[in-house]
Design an enzyme around this catalytic site. Structure first.
Site, short mmCIF file in Angstrom:
data_model
loop_
_atom_site.label_atom_id
_atom_site.label_comp_id
_atom_site.label_asym_id
_atom_site.label_seq_id
_atom_site.Cartn_x
_atom_site.Cartn_y
_atom_site.Cartn_z
N SER A 145 24.29 -20.78 27.58
CA SER A 145 23.19 -20.03 28.18
C SER A 145 22.26 -20.99 28.89
CB SER A 145 22.43 -19.28 27.08
OG SER A 145 21.22 -18.73 27.56
N TYR A 158 17.46 -17.88 19.40
CA TYR A 158 18.55 -17.79 20.36
C TYR A 158 18.72 -19.12 21.09
CZ TYR A 158 21.36 -15.92 24.25
OH TYR A 158 22.35 -15.70 25.18
#
Length: 254
Positions: A145, A158
């Site tokens: 990500s 996250y």
């Protein structure tokens, strides 16, 4: 050279591919000849996704298991290799998102995010890689990500998990490259998906994103297919331990 991106005869397992980006990548990889194994924790989602691929002319199977449960993972990988065939490529795509201010983040939700986004990558990769080692061949692609490199409000767990997956990718490369196994990551920027729909609908955020990103727009999940095909194919046989950012230039912009 014309076969560099040919995936004919390759079996590809994609975790969390019953919907979203995982399903889009499954459809794209199938168009290049791959045989797809759909994983989801929901039997209904997995079967619906597989039916979608079959309707498009692809060969697709389902493997319903919880990527965070070690016994379920080992059993499922064994069954896939016995009943479908050796896994040539693994995509660790399953992921979840939870949003809270850091000082108020519930411990259980921290554990959930770390379990799905980080620990599951280790569990599934380990089960698949030990079989790839015996064959002296394989490819593993971890979906990382922008948050593998950048932080953002309310999603600290996250970011912590995706940062860990970046380093897991590199560590796996160091240990597995000698066995002709390539381990790389795809790091998407901001894409329009069900997970990001709240942000897409937030006009202030979308305006900020378009100003922050050199390409000045959200990404379309279809734009991840090229990276997925490249890292699955022989075109990437000497690419290892690399994170391929697909982000419209966001990471490099001040």
């Amino acid at each position: 050279m014309n076969n560099l991106f040919n995936l004919q005869g390759k079996r590809i397992l994609i975790t969390g591919s019953g919907q979203g980006i995982g399903l889009v990548m499954a459809q794209g990889l199938a168009q290049y000849g791959a045989e797809i194994i759909i994983n989801d924790i929901s039997p209904e989602r997995a079967e619906q996704a597989a039916m979608t691929l079959r309707d498009e002319g692809a060969t697709a199977h389902t493997a319903v298991f919880n990527v965070t449960d070690p016994d379920s993972v080992e059993t499922a990988i064994h069954q896939i290799e016995q009943n479908v065939g050796p896994i040539d490529v693994l995509f660790n795509n399953a992921g979840i998102q939870r949003r809270h201010p850091f000082t108020e983040f519930p411990v259980q939700e921290w554990n959930d995010v770390i379990s799905v986004n980080q620990t599951a990558v280790f569990l599934v990769s380990q089960a698949v890689a030990k079989r790839m080692v015996t064959r002296n061949a394989g490819k593993i692609v971890n979906i990382c990500s922008m948050q593998s490199e950048l932080g953002r409000d309310t999603i600290t767990p996250y970011a912590a998990a995706k940062g860990a997956v970046k380093m897991l990718t590199r560590g796996m490369c160091v240990e597995l490259a000698r066995h002709n196994i390539q381990v790389n990551g795809i790091a998407p920027g901001y894409f329009k998906t069900a997970m990001t729909q709240t942000l897409v609908d937030d006009q202030a955020f979308t305006d900020w994103l378009c100003k922050r990103t050199p390409a000045a727009r959200w990404g379309d999940p279809q734009e991840l297919v090229g990276a997925a095909v490249f890292l699955s194919s022989s075109a990437s046989n000497f690419v290892n331990g690399h994170l391929l950012f697909v982000d419209g230039g966001m990471l490099v912009a001040v």
